[in-house]
Scaffold this motif. Structure first.
Motif, mmCIF file in Angstrom:
data_model
loop_
_atom_site.group_PDB
_atom_site.id
_atom_site.type_symbol
_atom_site.label_atom_id
_atom_site.label_comp_id
_atom_site.label_asym_id
_atom_site.label_seq_id
_atom_site.Cartn_x
_atom_site.Cartn_y
_atom_site.Cartn_z
ATOM 1 N N ARG A 124 0.810 -1.221 0.000
ATOM 2 C CA ARG A 124 0.000 0.000 0.000
ATOM 3 C C ARG A 124 0.846 1.276 0.000
ATOM 4 O O ARG A 124 0.536 2.233 -0.691
ATOM 5 N N ASP A 125 1.897 1.299 0.790
ATOM 6 C CA ASP A 125 2.733 2.499 0.883
ATOM 7 C C ASP A 125 3.389 2.861 -0.444
ATOM 8 O O ASP A 125 3.810 4.006 -0.635
ATOM 9 N N ASP A 126 3.475 1.898 -1.366
ATOM 10 C CA ASP A 126 4.090 2.135 -2.664
ATOM 11 C C ASP A 126 3.051 2.345 -3.767
ATOM 12 O O ASP A 126 3.379 2.329 -4.951
ATOM 13 N N LEU A 127 1.787 2.527 -3.363
ATOM 14 C CA LEU A 127 0.706 2.750 -4.321
ATOM 15 C C LEU A 127 0.172 4.169 -4.238
ATOM 16 O O LEU A 127 0.035 4.743 -3.162
ATOM 17 N N ASN A 128 -0.137 4.718 -5.391
ATOM 18 C CA ASN A 128 -0.882 5.964 -5.500
ATOM 19 C C ASN A 128 -2.296 5.539 -5.883
ATOM 20 O O ASN A 128 -2.552 5.177 -7.022
ATOM 21 N N ILE A 129 -3.213 5.506 -4.911
ATOM 22 C CA ILE A 129 -4.567 5.004 -5.131
ATOM 23 C C ILE A 129 -5.459 6.119 -5.632
ATOM 24 O O ILE A 129 -5.608 7.155 -4.982
#
Length: 90
Positions: free
Chosen positions: A81-86
């Motif tokens: 999640r920390d490496d995603l731009n949602i």
């Protein structure tokens, strides 16, 4: 650089559950059960057992055949999640 994950507006209430995506870019969530769940690629839904599917699993939303990994029982996260731009699309 973060990886962009685009989701439909119907996913807006579940963004907080996203744990990441797997190697096939399927969304993995933590729904509070005993293990992480890999959602179906078609509808971002849970999978369920089906005797009418080659894999034995179909999407609960559209009933298309999906991989057995969508039936639950853990997930392998490739991008956390920390490496995603949602991005929730409107």
């Amino acid at each position: 650089m973060k990886t962009t994950l685009r989701l439909p507006s119907t996913f807006a209430d579940r963004v907080h559950q996203i744990a990441g995506v797997d190697k096939d870019n399927c969304v993995v969530i933590d729904d509070g059960s005993t293990s992480l769940v890999t959602l179906t690629p078609c509808c971002h839904a849970y999978g369920k057992g089906s005797a009418h599917s080659r894999t034995g699993v179909v999407c609960r939303a559209c009933y298309d055949e999906v991989d057995v990994k969508h039936a639950g029982g853990g997930a392998d996260i490739a991008i956390h999640r920390d490496d995603l731009n949602i991005v929730i699309e409107s």
